[in-house]
Design an enzyme around this catalytic site. Structure first.
Site, PDB file in Angstrom:
ATOM      1  CG  PHE A   1     -42.377 -22.160  27.190  1.00 51.50           C
ATOM      2  CD1 PHE A   1     -41.370 -22.885  27.790  1.00 51.50           C
ATOM      3  CD2 PHE A   1     -43.654 -22.708  27.143  1.00 51.50           C
ATOM      4  CE1 PHE A   1     -41.618 -24.139  28.339  1.00 51.50           C
ATOM      5  CE2 PHE A   1     -43.917 -23.959  27.684  1.00 51.50           C
ATOM      6  CZ  PHE A   1     -42.889 -24.680  28.277  1.00 51.50           C
TER       7      PHE A   1
ATOM      8  CD  GLU B   1     -46.961 -28.110  17.614  1.00 47.23           C
ATOM      9  OE1 GLU B   1     -47.730 -28.851  16.953  1.00 47.23           O
ATOM     10  OE2 GLU B   1     -45.765 -28.397  17.831  1.00 47.23           O
TER      11      GLU B   1
ATOM     12  CG  HIS C   1     -65.954   1.660  37.848  1.00 42.89           C
ATOM     13  ND1 HIS C   1     -65.465   0.741  38.750  1.00 42.89           N
ATOM     14  CD2 HIS C   1     -65.048   2.677  37.825  1.00 42.89           C
ATOM     15  CE1 HIS C   1     -64.311   1.172  39.239  1.00 42.89           C
ATOM     16  NE2 HIS C   1     -64.043   2.340  38.698  1.00 42.89           N
ATOM     17  N   GLY C   2     -70.582   0.999  36.845  1.00 42.50           N
ATOM     18  CA  GLY C   2     -71.708   1.283  35.964  1.00 42.50           C
ATOM     19  C   GLY C   2     -71.237   1.565  34.547  1.00 42.50           C
TER      20      GLY C   2
ATOM     21  CD  GLU D   1     -47.810 -20.402  32.366  1.00 43.15           C
ATOM     22  OE1 GLU D   1     -47.423 -21.496  32.753  1.00 43.15           O
ATOM     23  OE2 GLU D   1     -47.039 -19.499  32.013  1.00 43.15           O
TER      24      GLU D   1
END
Length: 392
Positions: free
Chosen positions: A128, A132, A344-345, A369
């Site tokens: 697609f 630009e 999770h650190g 999008e």
């Protein structure tokens, strides 16, 4: 109100499709996420399996070899696609989404016959070509031109960040018209790869989503016939872009939700197993608070994505609902990913840990999008337009 879309796949049949996709994603794609990231490519066998399952054309019409799923069903699959590396979905997402929907919704009978069947089979990969350097979320700054030559069109200009460009067989290309009574209007053209004057730049190096290939595309006096113009009418171009982008925003909302759910699952699993002082970190109230926020974001995002899909399907709202869903769900995914790293650190900052990839993958969702800022403008402007209309 826009025209409603009818379902062609029954609820029972779709339940089987979703179950198969879910199993494929979780059993075959998730275990290979590190391979995808390290090679920056989708393995050929996964691409072949996706084609065999019909994933390159799941949202394309059945008469052209697709599965014919409507947007409410598309959303349910996108929840599954978002659960793994987003690069995998990117491989076939454009065929089903913004590129394929332009042809399916606005193409001539000949254009549909020529392109949709190979796209649905996975034999043709479409890109697609809209963005630009000076025309990203807002196409009004588009510089690429299509000049009428009397026998066809000459396209010149450049596009940026075009998904699948190095792999594409077809470029659905937007350009500003010159040399006709429709001077200055945006039209859309079908430009096959390999057409003289069309070149693709080097593959982009990105922050995340390794395996999803993007690149610049250049058009230097690219000659195409009159039959390359979508619908045969210049005026279709801008309307086609806005229509498919709105649909795409609903899809991205669900994709983001799937990613947020994966971040949540990784967080719960880690906090249940990781010990601090002999106690699972998930037993700590501050960690539970982060898990609770992630859970709430996932539930709210699912509800909003499904609601936006229903509004799009029945034609009741194809402006505010897609943009609101895209805005909320992508921002929520970013927050869920950030919380996952925090849960999770230090481990969450390590490249081999899933939430580190999720954190980087999620960032792009707020950009393509239409950025979050553009979604706010669309929502605000439409609210004011509706208010003025109701008071007239």
């Amino acid at each position: 109100m826009s025209t409603p879309v009818e379902e062609t796949v029954s609820a029972d049949d779709f339940a089987q499709i979703r179950a198969q996709v879910r199993e494929f994603i979780r059993e075959e794609v998730v275990p290979r996420e590190r391979e995808i990231a390290d090679s920056d490519a989708i393995p050929d066998d996964l691409r072949s399996k996706a084609a065999t399952m019909g994933l390159f054309g799941y949202a394309l019409p059945q008469e052209f070899g697709g599965l014919g799923l409507v947007i409410t069903q598309d959303v349910e699959l996108a929840f599954e696609f978002g659960y793994t590396a987003l690069a995998f979905r990117s491989l076939f997402g454009t065929n089903n989404g913004i590129a394929g929907q332009v042809i399916a919704g606005f193409g001539t009978a000949e254009q549909k016959k020529q392109w949709l069947e190979p796209m649905a089979e996975g034999a043709c990969l479409a890109s697609f070509a809209l963005t630009e350097p000076e025309a990203g979320s807002d196409p009004s700054g588009m510089r690429t031109t299509a000049t009428w030559t009397g026998e066809g069109w000459s396209i010149s200009g450049g596009k940026r960040f075009i998904t699948n460009a190095p792999l594409a067989d077809l470029f659905v290309t937007f350009a500003r018209v010159k040399g006709t009574e429709a001077e200055g209007k945006i039209a859309v053209f079908l430009v096959p790869a390999g057409t003289k004057g069309l070149t693709v730049g080097p593959k982009d190096r990105k922050m995340g989503q390794e395996g999803a290939t993007t690149a610049d595309v250049y058009f230097d006096d690219v000659q195409v016939g009159a039959d390359a113009l979508i619908s045969g009418e210049v005026e279709t171009g801008f309307r086609a872009a806005m229509t498919v982008l709105a649909r795409g925003r609903v899809h991205i909302s669900a994709l983001a939700t799937g990613l947020a759910e994966r971040a949540l699952d990784e967080s719960v699993r880690y906090s249940a197993q990781n010990l601090q002082g002999g106690v699972p970190t998930g037993d700590r109230q501050l960690v539970q608070a982060m898990l609770a926020e992630q859970q709430s974001l996932v539930m709210a995002s699912k509800a909003l994505a499904r609601d936006a899909a229903r509004h799009y399907l029945d034609g009741s709202d194809r402006r505010i609902a897609p943009s609101a869903a895209k805005l909320f769900c992508t921002e929520a995914a970013g927050r869920a990913a950030d919380l996952a790293v925090q849960v999770h650190g230090g481990s969450g900052y390590m490249r081999e840990v899933a939430v580190e990839r999720i954190y980087r993958d999620a960032r792009l969702l707020r950009l393509y999008e239409g950025t979050s800022e553009i979604q706010k403008l669309i929502i605000g402007r439409e609210l004011m337009r509706r208010e003025r209309a109701s008071g007239a």
